[in-house]
Design a protein around this motif. Structure first.
Motif, mmCIF file in Angstrom:
data_model
loop_
_atom_site.group_PDB
_atom_site.id
_atom_site.type_symbol
_atom_site.label_atom_id
_atom_site.label_comp_id
_atom_site.label_asym_id
_atom_site.label_seq_id
_atom_site.Cartn_x
_atom_site.Cartn_y
_atom_site.Cartn_z
ATOM 1 N N UNK A 37 0.837 -1.208 0.000
ATOM 2 C CA UNK A 37 0.000 0.000 0.000
ATOM 3 C C UNK A 37 0.872 1.259 0.000
ATOM 4 N N UNK A 38 1.934 1.251 0.788
ATOM 5 C CA UNK A 38 2.839 2.402 0.819
ATOM 6 C C UNK A 38 3.525 2.584 -0.534
ATOM 7 N N UNK A 39 3.822 1.491 -1.208
ATOM 8 C CA UNK A 39 4.418 1.570 -2.537
ATOM 9 C C UNK A 39 3.520 2.300 -3.507
ATOM 10 N N UNK A 40 2.210 2.079 -3.379
ATOM 11 C CA UNK A 40 1.261 2.811 -4.234
ATOM 12 C C UNK A 40 1.367 4.310 -3.968
ATOM 13 N N UNK A 41 1.441 4.674 -2.699
ATOM 14 C CA UNK A 41 1.552 6.093 -2.332
ATOM 15 C C UNK A 41 2.874 6.679 -2.840
ATOM 16 N N UNK A 42 3.952 5.912 -2.733
ATOM 17 C CA UNK A 42 5.260 6.366 -3.215
ATOM 18 C C UNK A 42 5.250 6.522 -4.737
ATOM 19 N N UNK A 43 4.606 5.588 -5.422
ATOM 20 C CA UNK A 43 4.569 5.617 -6.885
ATOM 21 C C UNK A 43 3.574 6.639 -7.425
ATOM 22 N N UNK A 44 2.677 7.112 -6.585
ATOM 23 C CA UNK A 44 1.620 8.017 -7.025
ATOM 24 C C UNK A 44 2.140 9.240 -7.788
ATOM 25 N N UNK A 45 3.142 9.957 -7.283
ATOM 26 C CA UNK A 45 3.616 11.120 -8.052
ATOM 27 C C UNK A 45 4.207 10.738 -9.418
ATOM 28 N N UNK A 46 4.784 9.554 -9.495
ATOM 29 C CA UNK A 46 5.390 9.121 -10.762
ATOM 30 C C UNK A 46 4.339 8.659 -11.762
ATOM 31 N N UNK A 47 3.156 8.341 -11.257
ATOM 32 C CA UNK A 47 2.102 7.796 -12.116
ATOM 33 C C UNK A 47 0.869 8.693 -12.140
ATOM 34 N N UNK A 48 1.018 9.923 -11.723
ATOM 35 C CA UNK A 48 -0.139 10.803 -11.536
ATOM 36 C C UNK A 48 -0.974 10.921 -12.809
ATOM 37 N N UNK A 49 -2.267 10.639 -12.666
ATOM 38 C CA UNK A 49 -3.203 10.732 -13.775
ATOM 39 C C UNK A 49 -4.386 11.639 -13.434
ATOM 40 N N UNK A 50 -4.305 12.312 -12.312
ATOM 41 C CA UNK A 50 -5.367 13.221 -11.904
ATOM 42 C C UNK A 50 -6.228 12.648 -10.794
ATOM 43 N N UNK A 51 -7.049 13.524 -10.233
ATOM 44 C CA UNK A 51 -7.900 13.133 -9.110
ATOM 45 C C UNK A 51 -8.939 12.060 -9.456
ATOM 46 N N UNK A 52 -9.551 12.108 -10.639
ATOM 47 C CA UNK A 52 -10.515 11.032 -10.944
ATOM 48 C C UNK A 52 -9.866 9.637 -10.947
#
Length: 167
Positions: A37-52
């Motif tokens: 789950x933390x990996x998802x949060x860490x990867x979030x900025x690298x994979x940002x696709x917007x709020x939706x």
């Protein structure tokens, strides 16, 4: 492409650890699911696709958390498996859910069939080893973390998140 490789490692390493620990101990440590789950949060900025897209991933995670909780309460799934399933699902969008469920089910069925047929498929020295006795004798428990990890790794290259990373 290096970002896709890094995100794939962040995704895959906890899955491989979960599969390994579940195979050898029939347990998935909480810190492995937390790392997923933390990996998802860490990867979030690298994979940002917007709020939706973020809302979609969080809703998938919430649905799988509720489903895992229900399956655990009914005795269909171990607690570690339920937590891992919820953590994995954060990485997937709704379009990835059916392939993930399908592949996980197929890998789980293959694992179950193998365990049922182990008396005829495995040599006596394997069945009577410490691991063999724990895995193939007696109980109905099976290391479903193996199926969850395999299903997730199988879906990853076609998942919406990975496809967005590689363009």
């Amino acid at each position: 492409m290096i970002v896709a490789f890094i995100v794939t490692l962040i995704f895959a390493v906890p899955l491989l650890i979960a599969a390994y620990t579940d195979f050898w101990s029939m347990k998935i440590p909480n810190k492995v699911s937390l790392a997923m789950a933390a990996g998802f949060v860490i990867a979030l900025p690298m994979t940002w696709q917007g709020l939706p897209a973020l809302a979609e991933h969080l809703s998938v995670g919430l649905v799988f958390f509720a489903a895992g909780f229900a399956m655990f309460a009914l005795g269909w799934l171990g607690g570690g498996d339920a937590k891992l399933m919820a953590a994995i699902s954060l990485w997937f969008g709704w379009g990835d859910v059916m392939p993930f469920v399908l592949y996980t089910t197929l890998f789980g069925a293959a694992l179950g069939i193998f365990m049922m047929l182990s008396d005829t498929l495995l040599p006596v020295r394997v069945r009577t080893s410490e691991l063999g006795m724990r895995m193939f004798q007696g109980g109905k428990d099976m290391p479903y973390g193996l199926a969850l990890a395999a299903g997730a790794l199988f879906v990853w290259p076609t998942s919406s998140l990975f496809v967005a990373l590689v363009g």
